[in-house]
Design a protein around this motif. Structure first.
Motif, short mmCIF file in Angstrom:
data_model
loop_
_atom_site.label_atom_id
_atom_site.label_comp_id
_atom_site.label_asym_id
_atom_site.label_seq_id
_atom_site.Cartn_x
_atom_site.Cartn_y
_atom_site.Cartn_z
N THR A 171 -23.15 10.61 -33.65
CA THR A 171 -22.23 9.49 -33.87
C THR A 171 -22.90 8.14 -33.64
N CYS A 172 -24.06 8.11 -32.99
CA CYS A 172 -24.74 6.85 -32.69
C CYS A 172 -25.89 6.58 -33.68
N ARG A 173 -26.92 7.42 -33.67
CA ARG A 173 -28.12 7.32 -34.53
C ARG A 173 -28.84 5.96 -34.43
N TYR A 174 -28.76 5.33 -33.27
CA TYR A 174 -29.40 4.04 -33.03
C TYR A 174 -30.92 4.20 -33.08
N ILE A 175 -31.61 3.29 -33.76
CA ILE A 175 -33.07 3.31 -33.87
C ILE A 175 -33.63 2.25 -32.93
N PHE A 176 -34.62 2.67 -32.09
CA PHE A 176 -35.21 1.74 -31.12
C PHE A 176 -36.71 1.99 -31.02
N GLU A 177 -37.41 0.98 -30.50
CA GLU A 177 -38.88 1.03 -30.37
C GLU A 177 -39.28 1.34 -28.94
N ILE A 178 -40.38 2.07 -28.80
CA ILE A 178 -41.02 2.30 -27.50
C ILE A 178 -42.48 1.89 -27.67
N SER A 179 -42.93 0.90 -26.89
CA SER A 179 -44.32 0.45 -27.03
C SER A 179 -45.24 1.32 -26.17
#
Length: 180
Positions: A171-179
């Motif tokens: 229900t979320c599918r949020y895309i985020f970055e990890i450096s």
């Protein structure tokens, strides 16, 4: 031309368990012969035999019937099975690989394991199936989502600066970055 070109002949087979007539039935895996005495008798036999190519005879004996085991090639890849198939249906199943003991976020009882679907693709699902039907299409990582705090994420892409992750919550599918 009063004679028919085709002669209809009725062929009957009888159930080896109870002696009732076998009927052609349609199931999710295709046509099969099923006993007309169902549900008292549960005999069934597929109409189309699944052919497996035998690659090698093995020196080990089947634990169920003592016939030799064979290395075979099937629809989902190689496997070890009894040479007396279909009378003996013994197959050596590949052990399910647990993904670093990641707890199932849905039922909290099982752990996620790698599995293979009908098409041969790998997916990750709860080892408490069929009681828990949680599954993911790719390898999960224990990285919480910054938006909904769901405990798992999927690797979307990777480059020299870092990784792009996607929340595993459907229900979320949020895309985020990890450096890195």
């Amino acid at each position: 031309m009063t004679e028919s070109l085709f002669h209809h002949t009725k062929q009957e087979e009888y159930c080896p368990k109870c002696g009732s007539i076998l009927q052609i039935k349609q199931g999710k895996k295709g046509l099969f012969l099923g006993c007309s005495g169902y549900p008292q008798c549960d005999y069934l036999r597929p109409l189309h035999r699944v052919e497996h190519k035998v690659l090698k005879e093995l020196d080990e004996a089947c634990p169920q019937c003592a016939n030799p085991l064979q290395l075979k090639q099937g629809a989902f890849g190689m496997f070890i099975g009894c040479s007396n198939y279909p009378q003996c249906d013994f197959v050596v199943h590949e052990e399910q690989k647990t993904v670093e003991k990641i707890a199932c976020p849905q039922c909290q009882k099982g752990h996620l394991v790698a599995r293979r679907g009908r098409q041969g693709k790998t997916f990750y699902g709860c080892n408490d199936f069929p009681h828990c039907k949680f599954s993911l299409p790719a390898k999960p990582y224990e990285i919480p989502c910054p938006q909904c705090n769901f405990p798992l994420a999927l690797l979307k892409s990777e480059n020299e600066t870092g990784q792009q992750m996607q929340c595993a919550n459907k229900t979320c599918r949020y895309i985020f970055e990890i450096s890195k």
